[in-house]
Design a protein around this motif. Structure first.
Motif, PDB file in Angstrom:
ATOM      1  N   LEU A  97       0.818  -1.207   0.000  1.00 48.92           N
ATOM      2  CA  LEU A  97       0.000   0.000   0.000  1.00 48.92           C
ATOM      3  C   LEU A  97       0.856   1.262   0.000  1.00 48.92           C
ATOM      4  N   PRO A  98       0.330   2.332  -0.605  1.00 49.62           N
ATOM      5  CA  PRO A  98       1.077   3.594  -0.607  1.00 49.62           C
ATOM      6  C   PRO A  98       0.981   4.289   0.742  1.00 49.62           C
ATOM      7  N   SER A  99       1.848   5.258   0.942  1.00 47.51           N
ATOM      8  CA  SER A  99       1.822   6.064   2.160  1.00 47.51           C
ATOM      9  C   SER A  99       0.631   7.000   2.098  1.00 47.51           C
ATOM     10  N   PRO A 100      -0.056   7.320   3.123  1.00 49.31           N
ATOM     11  CA  PRO A 100      -0.048   6.863   4.515  1.00 49.31           C
ATOM     12  C   PRO A 100      -0.989   5.696   4.772  1.00 49.31           C
ATOM     13  N   VAL A 101      -1.590   5.132   3.723  1.00 50.44           N
ATOM     14  CA  VAL A 101      -2.553   4.044   3.894  1.00 50.44           C
ATOM     15  C   VAL A 101      -1.898   2.812   4.512  1.00 50.44           C
ATOM     16  N   PHE A 102      -0.615   2.605   4.279  1.00 49.45           N
ATOM     17  CA  PHE A 102       0.077   1.424   4.796  1.00 49.45           C
ATOM     18  C   PHE A 102       0.130   1.404   6.317  1.00 49.45           C
ATOM     19  N   LEU A 103      -0.137   2.532   6.960  1.00 49.45           N
ATOM     20  CA  LEU A 103      -0.063   2.597   8.416  1.00 49.45           C
ATOM     21  C   LEU A 103      -1.152   1.761   9.099  1.00 49.45           C
ATOM     22  N   ILE A 104      -2.304   1.602   8.446  1.00 50.25           N
ATOM     23  CA  ILE A 104      -3.393   0.828   9.045  1.00 50.25           C
ATOM     24  C   ILE A 104      -3.012  -0.647   9.162  1.00 50.25           C
ATOM     25  N   PRO A 105      -2.594  -1.319   8.078  1.00 53.04           N
ATOM     26  CA  PRO A 105      -2.177  -2.724   8.260  1.00 53.04           C
ATOM     27  C   PRO A 105      -0.910  -2.846   9.103  1.00 53.04           C
ATOM     28  N   LEU A 106      -0.065  -1.842   9.102  1.00 53.25           N
ATOM     29  CA  LEU A 106       1.119  -1.877   9.961  1.00 53.25           C
ATOM     30  C   LEU A 106       0.703  -1.875  11.429  1.00 53.25           C
ATOM     31  N   GLN A 107      -0.279  -1.045  11.765  1.00 51.16           N
ATOM     32  CA  GLN A 107      -0.794  -1.013  13.134  1.00 51.16           C
ATOM     33  C   GLN A 107      -1.414  -2.362  13.500  1.00 51.16           C
ATOM     34  N   GLN A 108      -2.159  -2.969  12.590  1.00 52.56           N
ATOM     35  CA  GLN A 108      -2.753  -4.274  12.853  1.00 52.56           C
ATOM     36  C   GLN A 108      -1.676  -5.343  13.021  1.00 52.56           C
ATOM     37  N   ALA A 109      -0.617  -5.257  12.246  1.00 55.29           N
ATOM     38  CA  ALA A 109       0.491  -6.202  12.394  1.00 55.29           C
ATOM     39  C   ALA A 109       1.125  -6.073  13.776  1.00 55.29           C
ATOM     40  N   LEU A 110       1.289  -4.848  14.236  1.00 56.82           N
ATOM     41  CA  LEU A 110       1.862  -4.633  15.570  1.00 56.82           C
ATOM     42  C   LEU A 110       0.930  -5.145  16.664  1.00 56.82           C
ATOM     43  N   GLN A 111      -0.374  -4.988  16.466  1.00 59.42           N
ATOM     44  CA  GLN A 111      -1.327  -5.511  17.451  1.00 59.42           C
ATOM     45  C   GLN A 111      -1.253  -7.032  17.509  1.00 59.42           C
ATOM     46  N   TYR A 112      -1.203  -7.691  16.354  1.00 55.60           N
ATOM     47  CA  TYR A 112      -1.071  -9.149  16.336  1.00 55.60           C
ATOM     48  C   TYR A 112       0.254  -9.584  16.954  1.00 55.60           C
ATOM     49  N   THR A 113       1.296  -8.809  16.758  1.00 53.39           N
ATOM     50  CA  THR A 113       2.583  -9.132  17.370  1.00 53.39           C
ATOM     51  C   THR A 113       2.491  -9.037  18.892  1.00 53.39           C
ATOM     52  N   ALA A 114       1.785  -8.030  19.390  1.00 53.12           N
ATOM     53  CA  ALA A 114       1.602  -7.886  20.837  1.00 53.12           C
ATOM     54  C   ALA A 114       0.801  -9.058  21.405  1.00 53.12           C
ATOM     55  N   ILE A 115      -0.246  -9.478  20.701  1.00 48.51           N
ATOM     56  CA  ILE A 115      -1.025 -10.637  21.134  1.00 48.51           C
ATOM     57  C   ILE A 115      -0.146 -11.882  21.144  1.00 48.51           C
ATOM     58  N   THR A 116       0.700 -12.018  20.130  1.00 49.07           N
ATOM     59  CA  THR A 116       1.643 -13.148  20.074  1.00 49.07           C
ATOM     60  C   THR A 116       2.527 -13.145  21.315  1.00 49.07           C
ATOM     61  N   GLY A 117       3.007 -11.981  21.699  1.00 49.99           N
ATOM     62  CA  GLY A 117       3.835 -11.876  22.904  1.00 49.99           C
ATOM     63  C   GLY A 117       3.089 -12.301  24.154  1.00 49.99           C
ATOM     64  N   GLY A 118       1.835 -11.883  24.284  1.00 47.99           N
ATOM     65  CA  GLY A 118       1.031 -12.297  25.432  1.00 47.99           C
ATOM     66  C   GLY A 118       0.811 -13.801  25.460  1.00 47.99           C
ATOM     67  N   LEU A 119       0.610 -14.389  24.296  1.00 51.18           N
ATOM     68  CA  LEU A 119       0.422 -15.843  24.218  1.00 51.18           C
ATOM     69  C   LEU A 119       1.706 -16.590  24.571  1.00 51.18           C
ATOM     70  N   ILE A 120       2.851 -16.042  24.177  1.00 56.51           N
ATOM     71  CA  ILE A 120       4.131 -16.666  24.534  1.00 56.51           C
ATOM     72  C   ILE A 120       4.302 -16.660  26.052  1.00 56.51           C
ATOM     73  N   ILE A 121       3.950 -15.560  26.698  1.00 56.88           N
ATOM     74  CA  ILE A 121       4.015 -15.492  28.166  1.00 56.88           C
ATOM     75  C   ILE A 121       3.069 -16.510  28.786  1.00 56.88           C
ATOM     76  N   LEU A 122       1.872 -16.645  28.197  1.00 57.05           N
ATOM     77  CA  LEU A 122       0.909 -17.619  28.705  1.00 57.05           C
ATOM     78  C   LEU A 122       1.420 -19.049  28.541  1.00 57.05           C
ATOM     79  N   MET A 123       2.168 -19.311  27.474  1.00 55.85           N
ATOM     80  CA  MET A 123       2.750 -20.646  27.297  1.00 55.85           C
ATOM     81  C   MET A 123       3.771 -20.947  28.395  1.00 55.85           C
ATOM     82  N   GLN A 124       4.477 -19.924  28.857  1.00 55.44           N
ATOM     83  CA  GLN A 124       5.481 -20.120  29.899  1.00 55.44           C
ATOM     84  C   GLN A 124       4.845 -20.435  31.255  1.00 55.44           C
TER      85      GLN A 124
END
Length: 142
Positions: A97-124
């Motif tokens: 996507l062109p700028s600044p539209v790419f920021l929306i999926p980038l934000q969603q990617a970061l949110q999924y990454t944060a959820i992944t981190g929480g799940l990794i902690i839960l696995m521990q």
């Protein structure tokens, strides 16, 4: 209070998947061509069409299992893989996507990454208060 915090975190992570898939299933069931639209939405992020039924099953079963605390480590691992794939798919979309539209999926990617981190902690630390995992462990001790 500290013994309740991991359980609260587990339920909060579970509700992300449960609420999301219930909203998606509502759209699939109540819209003509709802499933095709759901599949096309996933394909727009670079995911193959087969990911649609897998996504429904993983979110529904994984979210419910986390919510009740059943096989927490296993389902946290499955959901970790699922969320990481989603994060990568949103990063892929952001590169297209062109700028600044790419920021929306980038934000969603970061949110999924944060959820992944929480799940990794839960696995521990999968044993939390008010979990079915605790019931089976208590029965094994007796």
């Amino acid at each position: 209070m500290n013994k309740f915090l991991p359980a609260i975190g587990r339920v909060f992570i579970a509700q992300i998947f449960l609420v999301s898939i219930l909203i998606s299933l509502n759209g699939i069931m109540n819209t003509p061509d709802g499933y095709i639209a759901y599949q096309n939405g996933l394909m727009s992020h670079g995911l193959p069409g087969i990911f649609a039924p897998i996504s429904v099953i993983v979110q529904l079963l994984g979210g419910f299992a986390l919510f009740v605390g059943f096989k927490t480590r296993l389902f946290a691992l499955i959901l970790t893989i699922y969320t990481f794939i989603n994060a990568l798919s949103y990063l892929y979309t952001a590169t297209l996507l062109p700028s600044p539209v790419f920021l929306i999926p980038l934000q969603q990617a970061l949110q999924y990454t944060a959820i992944t981190g929480g799940l990794i902690i839960l696995m521990q630390n999968p044993v939390t208060t008010f979990a079915l995992d605790n019931v089976t462990k208590t029965k094994k001790r007796k």
